[in-house]
Design an enzyme around this catalytic site. Structure first.
Site, PDB file in Angstrom:
ATOM      1  N   GLU A   1       0.833  -1.206   0.000  1.00 27.50           N
ATOM      2  CA  GLU A   1       0.000   0.000   0.000  1.00 27.50           C
ATOM      3  C   GLU A   1       0.869   1.258   0.000  1.00 27.50           C
ATOM      4  OE1 GLU A   1      -2.182   2.646   3.320  1.00 27.50           O
ATOM      5  OE2 GLU A   1      -2.070   0.483   3.678  1.00 27.50           O
TER       6      GLU A   1
ATOM      7  N   ASP B   1       0.795   3.851  -3.232  1.00 28.43           N
ATOM      8  CA  ASP B   1       0.395   5.245  -3.089  1.00 28.43           C
ATOM      9  C   ASP B   1       1.359   6.152  -3.845  1.00 28.43           C
ATOM     10  OD1 ASP B   1      -1.065   7.509  -1.740  1.00 28.43           O
ATOM     11  OD2 ASP B   1       0.892   7.785  -0.802  1.00 28.43           O
TER      12      ASP B   1
ATOM     13  N   ASP C   1      -6.981   1.389   0.482  1.00 31.74           N
ATOM     14  CA  ASP C   1      -5.648   0.826   0.731  1.00 31.74           C
ATOM     15  C   ASP C   1      -5.375  -0.367  -0.189  1.00 31.74           C
ATOM     16  OD1 ASP C   1      -5.363   2.682   2.730  1.00 31.74           O
ATOM     17  OD2 ASP C   1      -5.698   1.277   4.374  1.00 31.74           O
TER      18      ASP C   1
ATOM     19  N   GLU D   1      -4.370   0.505  -3.754  1.00 31.82           N
ATOM     20  CA  GLU D   1      -2.982   0.958  -3.793  1.00 31.82           C
ATOM     21  C   GLU D   1      -2.024  -0.229  -3.726  1.00 31.82           C
ATOM     22  OE1 GLU D   1      -3.624   5.354  -1.714  1.00 31.82           O
ATOM     23  OE2 GLU D   1      -2.900   3.671  -0.516  1.00 31.82           O
TER      24      GLU D   1
END
Length: 239
Positions: free
Chosen positions: A56, A60, A129, A132
């Site tokens: 995650e 991102d 989350d 990502e």
């Protein structure tokens, strides 16, 4: 708990639902352990099973890079001040969760019992989350180009329409009110329904001249923005 390397192969065989998920996202993993890890929530981690939190973190950053590049290409004349809210609109958790829902991400998540019972498959933060983590898994499996292709396909027209979406409706409504000598608009929660893990808020946006608009959304912030947008549209139409 010690984390194993991203590229360690565990000779994972994908379940039928994860193979179907590969079809939905248009990407087949050479290292299926990355996909397994990307869909494993922290509530299911163990000494022999890593969760998706590190993925995650990486995803991102990959998402941010791709979106920054896309926005620069889309509007070469935009200033940093214009680009920043557009970027935030594309990478914020609500947008990521919307993308996750469109590919039925919740159906393939590996969750602990308590997380499942609390409606984890529908939680906005958890879904955001997870998408990502999927981005990072594709990046580590195939490189930047496949990850970029996945992002731009799944985000679709959101990038093209982000100028309108990035407009902060609450700020615009406040500016409208102040320009006419009114105090700032007020936002009143008129209802809340649903369980704690999936609440639905109803917010009324009001200005001093008596006009108001109501909107419903999964978070107060979204409901306030939606109510402000609706009220601003009706004010502009009336004037």
């Amino acid at each position: 708990m010690a984390q194993r390397p991203f590229f360690q192969s565990d000779q994972v065989k994908l379940s039928a639902d994860l193979k179907a998920f590969e079809g939905r996202i248009g990407y087949k993993f050479a290292k299926p352990e990355l996909l397994n890890r990307a869909v494993t929530h922290a509530s299911m981690s163990s000494a022999n099973r890593d969760d998706n939190q590190r993925l995650e973190f990486l995803g991102d950053r990959v998402l941010g890079l791709v979106m920054a590049e896309a926005l620069l290409a889309l509007d070469p004349g935009a200033t940093e001040g214009q680009l920043a809210p557009r970027f935030n609109a594309l990478v914020r958790k609500e947008t990521c969760a919307d993308v996750a829902r469109e590919i039925d991400m919740g159906a393939v998540l590996k969750l602990g019992r308590s997380e499942m019972l609390s409606g984890g498959r529908r939680k906005q933060a958890l879904l955001g989350d997870a998408i990502e983590a999927i981005i990072a898994a594709i990046y580590l499996d195939g490189g930047l180009e496949p990850a970029k292709d996945f992002i731009l396909r799944q985000w679709g027209d959101r990038v093209k329409t982000v100028k309108q979406d990035a407009r902060d409706a609450k700020t615009a409504l406040q500016e409208w009110a102040q320009a006419r000598g009114y105090p700032p608009p007020s936002y009143v929660q008129t209802d809340r329904q649903g369980p704690d893990h999936a609440p639905v808020f109803t917010i009324s946006a009001r200005i001093e001249n008596g006009e108001q608009a109501v909107a419903t959304a999964p978070s107060k912030r979204q409901a306030e923005q939606a109510a402000a947008k609706t009220l601003l549209a009706q004010l502009e139409k009336n004037s």
